[in-house]
Design an enzyme around this catalytic site. Sequence first.
Site, PDB file in Angstrom:
ATOM      1  CD  GLU A 256      -6.315   6.334  19.839  1.00 30.75           C
ATOM      2  OE1 GLU A 256      -6.201   6.041  18.632  1.00 30.75           O
ATOM      3  OE2 GLU A 256      -7.009   7.278  20.254  1.00 30.75           O
ATOM      4  CD1 TRP A 259     -10.727   5.404  18.983  1.00 30.17           C
ATOM      5  CD2 TRP A 259     -12.067   5.256  17.189  1.00 30.17           C
ATOM      6  NE1 TRP A 259     -11.561   6.505  18.974  1.00 30.17           N
ATOM      7  CE2 TRP A 259     -12.388   6.446  17.887  1.00 30.17           C
ATOM      8  CE3 TRP A 259     -12.764   4.952  16.023  1.00 30.17           C
ATOM      9  CZ2 TRP A 259     -13.375   7.320  17.454  1.00 30.17           C
ATOM     10  CZ3 TRP A 259     -13.754   5.817  15.588  1.00 30.17           C
ATOM     11  CH2 TRP A 259     -14.056   6.985  16.295  1.00 30.17           C
ATOM     12  CD1 TRP A 287     -14.967  12.489  -5.193  1.00 33.06           C
ATOM     13  CD2 TRP A 287     -14.136  13.865  -3.636  1.00 33.06           C
ATOM     14  NE1 TRP A 287     -15.366  12.011  -3.974  1.00 33.06           N
ATOM     15  CE2 TRP A 287     -14.875  12.834  -2.994  1.00 33.06           C
ATOM     16  CE3 TRP A 287     -13.520  14.841  -2.852  1.00 33.06           C
ATOM     17  CZ2 TRP A 287     -15.016  12.761  -1.616  1.00 33.06           C
ATOM     18  CZ3 TRP A 287     -13.655  14.774  -1.472  1.00 33.06           C
ATOM     19  CH2 TRP A 287     -14.397  13.754  -0.861  1.00 33.06           C
ATOM     20  CG  ASN A 322      -3.877   8.998  14.958  1.00 35.51           C
ATOM     21  OD1 ASN A 322      -4.182   8.409  13.926  1.00 35.51           O
ATOM     22  ND2 ASN A 322      -4.782   9.440  15.814  1.00 35.51           N
ATOM     23  CD1 TRP A 340     -13.923   9.541   0.359  1.00 37.52           C
ATOM     24  CD2 TRP A 340     -12.802   7.685   0.870  1.00 37.52           C
ATOM     25  NE1 TRP A 340     -14.787   8.486   0.171  1.00 37.52           N
ATOM     26  CE2 TRP A 340     -14.122   7.323   0.488  1.00 37.52           C
ATOM     27  CE3 TRP A 340     -11.924   6.670   1.235  1.00 37.52           C
ATOM     28  CZ2 TRP A 340     -14.577   6.014   0.457  1.00 37.52           C
ATOM     29  CZ3 TRP A 340     -12.371   5.339   1.210  1.00 37.52           C
ATOM     30  CH2 TRP A 340     -13.685   5.032   0.824  1.00 37.52           C
ATOM     31  CD1 TRP A 363      -6.910   7.139   4.674  1.00 35.16           C
ATOM     32  CD2 TRP A 363      -7.425   9.112   3.772  1.00 35.16           C
ATOM     33  NE1 TRP A 363      -5.735   7.781   4.381  1.00 35.16           N
ATOM     34  CE2 TRP A 363      -6.021   8.988   3.809  1.00 35.16           C
ATOM     35  CE3 TRP A 363      -7.979  10.265   3.236  1.00 35.16           C
ATOM     36  CZ2 TRP A 363      -5.169   9.993   3.345  1.00 35.16           C
ATOM     37  CZ3 TRP A 363      -7.130  11.266   2.758  1.00 35.16           C
ATOM     38  CH2 TRP A 363      -5.750  11.123   2.826  1.00 35.16           C
TER      39      TRP A 363
END
Length: 433
Positions: A256, A259, A287, A322, A340, A363
């Site tokens: 993590e 990331w 969208w 998360n 998004w 996202w």
Amino acid sequence: MIKDSSKSIFWFRRDLRLEDNHGLYQALKREDNVQAIFIFDVNILDKLNDTRDKRVLFIYYTLKTLKEQLEEKGSTLKVFFGDPIDFFEQAEVKSVYTNHDYEPYARDRDKKVEKALSSRNIPFYTFKDQVVFEKEEVVKDDGTPYVVFTPYSKKWKGRLRDENMKDYPTLSHMDHFHQCAPSEMPTLDSMGFEKGDVEFPERVIKQSIIKEYDEQRDYPAVQGTTRLSVHLRFGTVSIRKLAKIGLEKNEVWLNELIWRDFYAMILWHFPKVENNAFRAKYDKISWRNNTDEFQAWCEGRTGYPIVDAGMRELNETGFMHNRVRMVVASFLTKHLLIDWRWGEAYFAEKLLDYDLASNNGGWQWAAGSGCDAAPYFRVFNPYSQTEKFDKEKKYIKKWVPEFESDDYPAPIIEHKPARERALDTYKKALNNA
């Protein structure tokens, strides 16, 4: 304003701690008269809509603690409110030290600060502190940046050495702080904000949670995560210290942190992602952007209990688990076919641990448009996610007390047709790109 050419400045930003602070260590080691400062940046604060913004309160209370710690050593923290460029254009000091920041606004600001200082021969020193590896430190053999996490993480781990996690012994040079009387901080009111009753996560590294992180992290009703993200965001804990613990205790938890480095590296190399899809063809998606459905999502009244629980937790606390973040992001972008960027902006407004690189990366991952994204045809099923990770509905019942009553709204859309519509919309856009 500081006008004393015998002083050096250490400028606190995303590193609000005295211990193991790289830039602060270098300032105290090299200079013998260091004044610590913090600037509430009007360019950032003016964009905040909530006068009780939790992040402003977190920073404010953290600065008060820092100030008290420095005053115990005979120094103080000088806190200013304004434009950093204006401040440094007028400052007359020996040198300025700070730590790197990787976001587009911060990079532009720091270039202007450096230019303003260099015009008067004042050196501006910056150091790596908020990540373990930065910029070009972990790249492919040909020097280009990784855009897929797995090979990046392997190279990251392969490069890791003890020196990457060493502690900078800042506290051994505390006598190099400028000795002075305590100073006053600007009030929240004077900056356009209000006090609020907010319960912030403790700055405690719970190693028992880290040890079991790989087994507990996906269950939102369980205290299976450390809740250290806000402290990482504002630098009240050292990333080096956490990486060392992760290496010793739990590789999944360490991942993590990797990331986080990965997304910071992506933002550095590809600053366009702040406003655009990493994969340009995803900007062709049509969208729906239904404002009523977006409002229902924001307020946690979509009729999908795990989605609504997550949004209500976010709105009330500034935190969201998360696993639930992935579910609500998938729901917005796939079920509702809402851009998004709308969801990212809402998270940016509400998350206590908001970080541009990680928020944007998460996202775009959910939307399928990112560098290392879930394929577009992966659509999280909120019902199966609930069955897997909140089977007893403990998390849902905590945040949606009217669940299973007549007061709870019906789903604003059915899962199966929504999924099919998303797949069709994505497929058309990508085929025509």
